[in-house]
Design a protein around this motif. Structure first.
Motif, mmCIF file in Angstrom:
data_model
loop_
_atom_site.group_PDB
_atom_site.id
_atom_site.type_symbol
_atom_site.label_atom_id
_atom_site.label_comp_id
_atom_site.label_asym_id
_atom_site.label_seq_id
_atom_site.Cartn_x
_atom_site.Cartn_y
_atom_site.Cartn_z
ATOM 1 N N GLU A 31 0.827 -1.207 0.000
ATOM 2 C CA GLU A 31 0.000 0.000 0.000
ATOM 3 C C GLU A 31 0.860 1.255 0.000
ATOM 4 O O GLU A 31 0.587 2.196 -0.757
ATOM 5 N N LEU A 32 1.876 1.285 0.852
ATOM 6 C CA LEU A 32 2.752 2.458 0.867
ATOM 7 C C LEU A 32 3.434 2.628 -0.481
ATOM 8 O O LEU A 32 3.554 3.751 -0.978
ATOM 9 N N ALA A 33 3.858 1.549 -1.076
ATOM 10 C CA ALA A 33 4.483 1.622 -2.401
ATOM 11 C C ALA A 33 3.521 2.226 -3.423
ATOM 12 O O ALA A 33 3.896 3.104 -4.201
ATOM 13 N N GLU A 34 2.292 1.758 -3.397
ATOM 14 C CA GLU A 34 1.289 2.270 -4.343
ATOM 15 C C GLU A 34 1.026 3.756 -4.110
ATOM 16 O O GLU A 34 1.036 4.552 -5.050
ATOM 17 N N TYR A 35 0.802 4.159 -2.862
ATOM 18 C CA TYR A 35 0.477 5.550 -2.543
ATOM 19 C C TYR A 35 1.658 6.490 -2.806
ATOM 20 O O TYR A 35 1.455 7.652 -3.157
ATOM 21 N N SER A 36 2.874 5.987 -2.646
ATOM 22 C CA SER A 36 4.055 6.839 -2.830
ATOM 23 C C SER A 36 4.640 6.736 -4.243
ATOM 24 O O SER A 36 5.581 7.448 -4.567
ATOM 25 N N LYS A 37 4.084 5.831 -5.041
ATOM 26 C CA LYS A 37 4.564 5.598 -6.408
ATOM 27 C C LYS A 37 6.013 5.111 -6.420
ATOM 28 O O LYS A 37 6.804 5.478 -7.289
ATOM 29 N N LEU A 38 6.338 4.283 -5.422
ATOM 30 C CA LEU A 38 7.646 3.637 -5.335
ATOM 31 C C LEU A 38 7.426 2.135 -5.421
ATOM 32 O O LEU A 38 6.309 1.660 -5.246
ATOM 33 N N SER A 39 8.481 1.396 -5.671
ATOM 34 C CA SER A 39 8.324 -0.054 -5.741
ATOM 35 C C SER A 39 8.279 -0.653 -4.332
ATOM 36 O O SER A 39 8.805 -0.079 -3.377
ATOM 37 N N VAL A 40 7.653 -1.811 -4.229
ATOM 38 C CA VAL A 40 7.605 -2.540 -2.956
ATOM 39 C C VAL A 40 9.024 -2.875 -2.520
ATOM 40 O O VAL A 40 9.358 -2.789 -1.338
ATOM 41 N N ASN A 41 9.860 -3.245 -3.475
ATOM 42 C CA ASN A 41 11.252 -3.551 -3.179
ATOM 43 C C ASN A 41 11.953 -2.349 -2.533
ATOM 44 O O ASN A 41 12.679 -2.500 -1.543
ATOM 45 N N THR A 42 11.717 -1.164 -3.059
ATOM 46 C CA THR A 42 12.331 0.045 -2.499
ATOM 47 C C THR A 42 11.849 0.290 -1.086
ATOM 48 O O THR A 42 12.658 0.579 -0.193
ATOM 49 N N ILE A 43 10.552 0.172 -0.855
ATOM 50 C CA ILE A 43 10.008 0.372 0.493
ATOM 51 C C ILE A 43 10.638 -0.624 1.460
ATOM 52 O O ILE A 43 11.082 -0.248 2.556
ATOM 53 N N ILE A 46 14.261 0.287 2.191
ATOM 54 C CA ILE A 46 14.332 1.463 3.071
ATOM 55 C C ILE A 46 14.044 1.042 4.504
ATOM 56 O O ILE A 46 14.786 1.395 5.427
ATOM 57 N N GLU A 47 12.970 0.301 4.707
ATOM 58 C CA GLU A 47 12.578 -0.093 6.069
ATOM 59 C C GLU A 47 13.622 -0.980 6.737
ATOM 60 O O GLU A 47 13.730 -0.981 7.960
ATOM 61 N N ARG A 48 14.388 -1.703 5.958
ATOM 62 C CA ARG A 48 15.467 -2.541 6.519
ATOM 63 C C ARG A 48 16.790 -1.781 6.581
ATOM 64 O O ARG A 48 17.814 -2.354 6.927
ATOM 65 N N SER A 49 16.759 -0.491 6.247
ATOM 66 C CA SER A 49 17.951 0.372 6.228
ATOM 67 C C SER A 49 19.035 -0.161 5.303
ATOM 68 O O SER A 49 20.221 0.050 5.527
ATOM 69 N N GLN A 50 18.610 -0.827 4.251
ATOM 70 C CA GLN A 50 19.572 -1.335 3.278
ATOM 71 C C GLN A 50 19.973 -0.262 2.277
ATOM 72 O O GLN A 50 21.038 -0.341 1.676
ATOM 73 N N ILE A 51 19.085 0.720 2.102
ATOM 74 C CA ILE A 51 19.394 1.867 1.248
ATOM 75 C C ILE A 51 18.997 3.132 1.990
ATOM 76 O O ILE A 51 18.112 3.116 2.843
ATOM 77 N N SER A 52 19.652 4.212 1.646
ATOM 78 C CA SER A 52 19.318 5.517 2.206
ATOM 79 C C SER A 52 18.337 6.198 1.265
ATOM 80 O O SER A 52 18.648 6.385 0.084
ATOM 81 N N PRO A 53 17.171 6.564 1.770
ATOM 82 C CA PRO A 53 16.220 7.233 0.881
ATOM 83 C C PRO A 53 16.727 8.624 0.505
ATOM 84 O O PRO A 53 17.288 9.332 1.341
#
Length: 78
Positions: A31-43, A46-53
């Motif tokens: 849902e966050l991916a859809e609302y933010s127009k980002l991929s689920v993978n990106t979300i 980010i949540e696992r702190s694997q990438i810096s937004p």
């Protein structure tokens, strides 16, 4: 007193705040991916702190939450 935070610490806190806000709303990562127009993978990364937004990504997420950018990035309560 000067408080020392590394970029990694700040990044982890922002990532945690994004996850906490999503969970508070009872949204899935999809849902966050859809609302933010980002991929689920990106979300997920980010949540696992694997990438810096990037700032642009934080703006997209704050808009999805209908929060001001400053509210989402306020780390005083984390």
């Amino acid at each position: 007193m000067f408080m020392r935070n590394t970029t990694t610490d700040i990044n982890k806190k922002i990532c945690l705040k994004i996850k906490l806000e999503r969970v508070k709303r009872n949204w899935s990562q999809e849902e966050l991916a859809e609302y933010s127009k980002l991929s689920v993978n990106t979300i997920g990364r980010i949540e696992r702190s694997q990438i810096s937004p990037t700032i642009d990504t934080i703006v997209q997420i704050s808009q999805a939450f209908e929060l001001d950018f400053n509210t989402l990035t306020d780390l005083s309560n984390i």
